[in-house]
Every structure is written in C-alpha cells, then in structure tokens.
Enzyme design. Structure first.
Site, short mmCIF file in Angstrom:
data_model
loop_
_atom_site.label_atom_id
_atom_site.label_comp_id
_atom_site.label_asym_id
_atom_site.label_seq_id
_atom_site.Cartn_x
_atom_site.Cartn_y
_atom_site.Cartn_z
N GLU A 157 0.52 -1.37 0.12
CA GLU A 157 0.07 0.24 0.06
C GLU A 157 0.60 1.30 -0.07
O GLU A 157 0.57 2.02 0.62
CB GLU A 157 -0.87 -0.55 1.09
CG GLU A 157 -2.03 -1.45 1.04
CD GLU A 157 -2.84 -1.31 1.75
OE1 GLU A 157 -2.37 -0.42 3.29
OE2 GLU A 157 -4.20 -1.09 1.82
N ASP A 179 -8.23 -9.00 3.61
CA ASP A 179 -7.85 -7.80 4.68
C ASP A 179 -9.18 -7.63 5.84
O ASP A 179 -9.71 -6.57 5.80
CB ASP A 179 -7.78 -6.50 3.99
CG ASP A 179 -7.58 -5.22 4.78
OD1 ASP A 179 -6.72 -5.79 5.33
OD2 ASP A 179 -7.51 -4.35 3.84
N GLU A 217 -12.73 -2.15 12.32
CA GLU A 217 -12.91 -1.61 11.03
C GLU A 217 -13.90 -1.99 10.14
O GLU A 217 -14.37 -1.59 9.86
CB GLU A 217 -11.11 -1.56 10.27
CG GLU A 217 -10.81 -1.29 8.18
CD GLU A 217 -10.01 -1.27 8.12
OE1 GLU A 217 -8.54 -1.50 8.89
OE2 GLU A 217 -9.86 -0.85 6.94
#
Ligand code: BDP
Length: 720
Positions: free
Chosen positions: A309, A383, A411
């Site tokens: 990332e 993820d 998240e």
C-alpha cells in the site's frame, strides 16, 4: 439543627456513593472488576484466602502481590493480611522455587512450564493447608495470580486446585496502529493512549492499568506505533519516551516493539538508499539497534509493513522480502530481538487477483528467512473482512515462522457501535484445516508451531484501545481484546468459554444474565456477516473510511480498492470466479480443499461468492435461488439485531445504568445501520438481478440514489 445536619450528611454520602458507583461502572475496570462475591461464595473463598504470603521482591513479584491484594480485597470485601511466612491455614503462597524454600520443597511439575507457565495447587505444607501459585519466573507467578483471581471472579471452587498452564504461543502481541500525533488508524475508541508529548516525564496511571489488563490475558508484547510508521519513532527524543513506557510495562512481562519505516535511514540521516545489501544501510540499522537497546535493554524488535500500500521496501531495490527482513534481523539478533515482517502485500501494478499475491510472494521465500524473523499473516487472504476463508499461506511455508494477525478493532465490522464478538471468527480461522500434513493440520497447529516444529511462534492482534473511559469504544468491544489474549495463550480455547468468562467477570455471574448474553455474543459476528457481506461477499464498505455500504464504488485510487472488484455483479450473477476458469486462487489451497472450493455444489454457502461467480437463479441447497437467499440473509441480519435489542432490554435489571444505556443506544445504532446496509445492498444488487424481492420482504426504504449520495467526510480512524 442536629437532624438537618444528619440529613445533610446522609445526603452527601448518598451523592458520594452514587458518584463512585457511576464512576466504577463506566467500563474502565474492564474484566478486572473485583466486585464482592455473593454470601455463599464468601464463606468458601475466605477460608482459602486469608493471607497472602509473598516470596519474591522483584517489581513483578510486587505487581502479583498488589493484584492479589486488590482482587481479594474487592472480591472478599475486606483487606487480606500480607505476610512473609505461613502461620495458619488458608494462606496463598506465591513465588518461585528460587525465592521460596517451601515452593522448592513441594517438587511441583514446573520443568515443562518455561518462564511464563505456572501451577496453582491446593497443598499441605508444614502442616498447613494452603494454595500455592508457583512458576519458574516471576512473570509466570503474575499470570498465575490473575488465573487464581479469575477462578473467584467466575465463581469456581478454589478448594482442591490442581492447575497447570503454559502459553502455547511465545509472542502474544498487541499491535497499536497509533500515530505519533495520537490519531489512531482504524481506531474507534478516541485517541492514542500514549501521551507522547508528556512522556517521559509524566506517566499516566492509565499505562499501569493497561499493563495489568494485558498481563491478565497473557499479552507479552506491545507494538507502540502504526504499521504505516513515522520515522520520528527512531529518534533519540522518542526512544526516551518509549523507554519510559517500557519501564512501566516491564514488571508486567510486556516488551515494547516498534513499527519501522523501511526508508528511515534515508529520511532521518540522509543515506542515499535503503537497499538492504548496501553496507552503509546495514551499518545504519546495526547502529540504530544498538542505540535502541541502550535505551531499552529488553526491547522486543521491529514490525515491518514494506512494499505494501505505497510503503517503501526492499523491492524498491529489486531485493526480496527475505533480504529486507534478514538485514533487520541481523541487526537485532545480538540483542535477541525479532523481526515481524508482514505478508500483507499486494501491488496495483500486479494484475493477478489481489487475494493471491501474498502467497505468490512468500511461498517461494520459504526457508530463506532468518531464525529470528516471523512472517506475519492476516487471517484471510484479503483484509480483515467480516468473513474470509483462511489465508492459504498457513500450511504452505513449513520452513518459515508464521504469525497469525487478526484485527481486534472493528474496521470492517461496524466500528465502535456494532456488537460483534470476534472470538467466533478467530476460532473459525484457528480450526480451519489446511491439510498441509493431511487432515487435522489446522491453522492453530501452524500458528502454535506444532505442525512444522517452528522455532518462533506468534499471534498478533491489531488493538482497539484508545482514550475512551471504556478503553475500547464500547463495553462489548472489551470482549474482543480479552478473547484475543486468551486465544493467543491457548488457541484451542473455545470462543464460547471465553465469552462466558468475560461476561461473568465484566458484568455478573447471574445465570439469568450470563446465558442470554453469551448466546447473543456467539451469534453476533454471523449477524454482521449477514447484513454486510453474506454468502462470501467481501469489501463492500465505503471507500477510505470503510463506514457503511458502498458496493457501487468503482473509482477508487486503484482497481483492487473498489468494491466492484470484489463482487463482480452483472446481469448473469454475482461473485468472483476463483476456480481454474477464473483467477484459480483455489489452487493455493491443499488439494482436498482446492477440489472442494472448485466445485460450486460442494463449496460451503459461507464462501460461495468468494470462490464463484454464481447465477442469480442458481438453486441453493435450501432450494431457493441465490437472489432470494441473498435477500434473506440481508433481512435476517437486520432481524437478528432487533432480537439482540430485545434480549438486552430484558437484562436491564442486571446491569448498572451507564453500561446498560450505552449498550442499548449502540444496539439501536447497529439496527439502524444494519438496515442501511441491507437496503443499500439490495437496492444496488437488484439493478443487476432484475428480480423481485422474495414474498414478504420489505423493499429498500430509499431509492439507490439516496444511498449513493451519502457522504461521510470525517469518519474516525481513516488512514492518512
Ligand atoms: C487495511 C487498513 C489500512 C491498514 C492495512 C494494513 O484499511 O488502514 O494500513 O489494512 O494492515 O485493512 O496495513
């Protein structure tokens, strides 16, 4: 006059009592609540715990003594005597064979318990009946002390104890994604608890309570800063601050670790490159490691997010992840430090299915990592989604130390407010069979090192702790912190048993409360899966902040950040073909699993759309079409939250007002947002399926355009 002042006095004490009750019940005490036991237990416990006899005098021994004293005082409603010798029945003697002759004389089975294991036994010594908490090292004694207290907190007998416990995983680490400006990436519980600006001179008492909580669940390492690491972490200024935290944590058996940014030598000291084979770079890291250990002699090591990332990494110099990890590992090895190298890597320039990339990258490197490197793998190949199959890296790298990384902060599971107990999710992963060495080769066995006899074993959790008084953003999120520690100690524990322990310690032992709440927790993660990403869907969340549904997004910075990349809905059907006719990600699993996942009819419903692009009118095992089933899952998800609210409402009499109200309000938010998820996803997917909703199903409340038009510019926790 007299009466008036008496009344006034009563009034003041009533106010004080109320104030302290309210204060005590805001969740700050976590599961270390130590409220008085009921009468029938008091008699039993008091006779077995009259006096605390301390053998050791180290800071860790003192921490054990203080915790036992605090716990017993709270549970038994009176201070216990502290003594240095056994004078009567009912003493609790705690220490090591090295500091207690009585313990040495008992020949306890400590040989296989290492530095952290412990025994708790009811024994007779010198003619006295006593309870012994013994270990080879002081930290084992501390863990034993928490276990002993837990027995009482969960109302178990302490009469005839014969307990032996040893952690099955060596490194049990909480990763803080805390930035140095105190924002927390993916944090929903306020700001970072590390008050960097006031460190090292001011030590917030909260650091000690944090350490107590961590030790109580066996966590022995803390990564202080975000994986998207800032270079200032390695400057002398911050080393001093981190050293002060390390001093607070040391008595509790906790080491500190840093996330490091690969390019730090260039950014801090102007080196020309960060090539892991460049002698100047090697020398820089060696010197930096020496400097760190000068400040923190028992420093744990580095966590690294590299070439992931947008983070720099060794591949920028055409070197491998192993080259990078080993260079850092060499610098740390003389000091016994470790490197945790994250396998969460994928590249926007790689057209290969994102879920395949970590495996492709790391399997060829098996056997190339140094002994003090652990490759840290997220539970799923994508993820931290509400549900993913386990990462195929588990089982595929027998010569590499592998850590399991899970995300405690939610998240992708509703942030602070949605009630989702993740013990079940992690148990599902740990129990998954990799078939690496035939049936029974579970992920748990890979992670605890028993399958491949790995040298180092580790489990890491991305923490959910912040400055909120309740630590974790909600009362029930505490259970996820708790479950992480308990599973890292023993990955074979059941999620249900852990939930029950936590409920008893955190709220009450009253069966009328425990049973429904544990049931509610056990179903809660599946409920979130149902209203967010049923049947193997994933990553449909809003771009960037990941708040709420946005399955329509197709313009994110890179293709593999777009929800459309993950559901592939079209007029024919929905889901990602990962069989040999598609990306063939199935081939990364052992043959029995690859065969199962390739066969549409044999793929479990929960992974259906993960592995297959399935026609809208495909007949599911239940006889319904895929479309109908999808709508039913979304609808059930919302209904189940409504049921949770009803359950909770009935439990009001058992909970203090503040925690009751907070949870009730959060459940109301959850129901509202579950409905939002359902309605938005159904409205959107219906534009492809072109089918009516099954009979009895309510249409979405708003047209699709409404959901698409919502925007949330300041959601917390957003990566920066
Ligand atoms: C993703 C998060 C991102 C993290 C990344 C990671 O959205 O903020 O930096 O994981 O694990 O899920 O590195």
């Amino acid at each position: 006059m007299k009466i008036a002042s008496l009344l006034q006095g009563l009034f003041v004490s009533a106010i004080l009592a109320l104030a302290s009750a309210a204060h005590a019940e805001d969740g700050y005490d976590l599961w270390l609540r130590y409220h008085p036991v009921e009468k029938e237990w008091l008699g039993r416990y008091r006779t077995d715990a009259t006096t605390l006899v301390t053998a050791g005098s180290s800071p860790t021994a003192r921490a054990a003594r203080d915790e036992l004293a605090r716990g017993l005082r709270g549970l038994l409603g009176r201070a216990v005597k502290l003594d240095d010798t056994i004078r009567g029945n009912g003493a609790v003697l705690f220490g090591t064979p090295a500091n207690s002759r009585t313990i040495a004389g008992l020949n306890l089975p400590l040989a296989k318990l290492g530095a952290e294991g412990y025994v708790i036994r009811s024994v007779t010594a010198r003619g006295r009946k006593l309870t012994v908490i013994a270990a080879n090292g002081d930290v084992g004694v501390l863990y034993g002390a928490f276990h002993f207290l837990r027995l009482m907190q969960t109302r178990q007998s302490i009469d005839h104890l014969d307990v032996a416990s040893v952690p099955r995983i060596q490194y049990r680490i909480l990763d803080h994604w805390d930035n140095l400006d105190r924002t927390v990436e993916r944090g929903y519980a306020g700001f970072s608890i590390w008050d960097w600006q006031k460190l090292p001179d001011y030590l917030d008492p909260r650091y000690t309570d944090y350490a107590r909580a961590q030790a109580s669940i066996g966590v022995n390492g803390v990564v202080l800063n975000n994986v998207g690491a800032q270079t200032a972490m390695l400057t002398p200024l911050y080393l001093k601050k981190a050293a002060a935290l390390a001093d607070v944590f040391r008595p509790y058996g906790i080491k500190v670790y840093f996330s490091v940014r690969w390019s730090t030598p260039m950014e801090l000291d102007g080196l020309k490159s960060a090539d892991p084979l460049d002698p100047a770079v090697i020398a820089w890291w060696k010197a930096k490691a020496d400097e760190i250990y000068g400040a923190i002699p028992d420093f744990g090591g580095f966590l690294v997010k590299a070439n992931s990332e947008g983070q720099p990494g060794p591949q920028d110099y055409k070197r491998t992840h192993a080259d990078g990890a080993n260079m850092l590992a060499d610098a740390l090895a003389p000091h016994h430090g470790i490197v945790m190298w994250r396998a969460f890597v994928y590249s926007q320039n790689n057209p290969v299915d994102r879920v395949k990339q970590a495996y492709d990258e790391f399997v060829p490197l098996d056997g190339k990592f140094d002994d003090n490197v652990i490759v840290q793998v997220k539970n799923g190949p994508l993820d931290f989604q509400p549900r993913e199959p386990f990462s195929p890296l588990f089982g595929a790298t027998p010569k590499t130390n592998l850590a399991l990384e899970v995300q405690i902060t939610k998240e992708y599971l509703g942030f602070a407010t949605h009630l989702a107990y993740l013990g079940t999710m992690w148990q599902e992963v740990l129990e998954s069979d990799t078939y690496a060495r035939g049936p029974g080769s579970t992920v748990a066995k890979v992670v605890d090192g028993s399958l491949f006899a790995n040298k180092l074993t580790a489990m890491a959790g991305v923490g959910n702790v912040g400055t909120d008084r309740n630590w974790t953003g909600s009362q029930f999120n505490q259970a996820n912190w708790y479950a992480f520690g308990r599973l890292a100690w023993n990955p074979n524990l059941s999620a249900r048993a852990i939930a029950e322990e936590w409920v008893r310690m955190t709220f009450t032992n009253d069966k009328a409360f425990v049973a429904p709440v544990v049931d509610m927790m056990m179903g809660s993660r599946e409920t979130v899966v149902d209203y967010m990403t049923p049947l193997g869907l994933a990553h449909l969340m809003g771009t960037g902040h990941h708040y709420g549904p946005a399955p329509w997004v197709d313009n994110a910075g890179r293709p593999d950040w777009n929800p459309v990349y993950y559901h592939r809905a079209d007029a024919q059907g929905i889901g990602v073909d990962r069989t040999p006719t598609g990306s063939n990600a199935v081939a990364q699993y052992a043959p029995p699993l690859a065969a199962q996942f390739t066969d549409l009819d044999k793929t479990p419903d929960k992974y259906l759309l993960w592995f297959h692009h399935v026609a809208w009118d495909y007949k599911m095992k239940s006889g319904r079409t895929l479309w109908d089933k999808l709508v039913l899952h979304y609808t059930h998800g919302v209904e189940d939250v409504a049921k949770m609210r009803t359950t909770w409402a009935k439990l009001r009499p058992y909970v203090d007002p503040q925690r009751y109200e907070e949870t009730a309000a959060y459940l109301a938010i959850q129901e509202k947002e579950a409905k939002w998820w359902r309605d938005a996803c159904i409205a959107y997917f219906q534009t492809f399926s072109n089918r009516p909703l099954p009979p009895g199903m309510a249409p979405p409340e708003h047209p699709l355009a409404y959901y698409k038009g919502l925007s949330f510019p300041y959601e917390p926790g957003t990566a920066r």
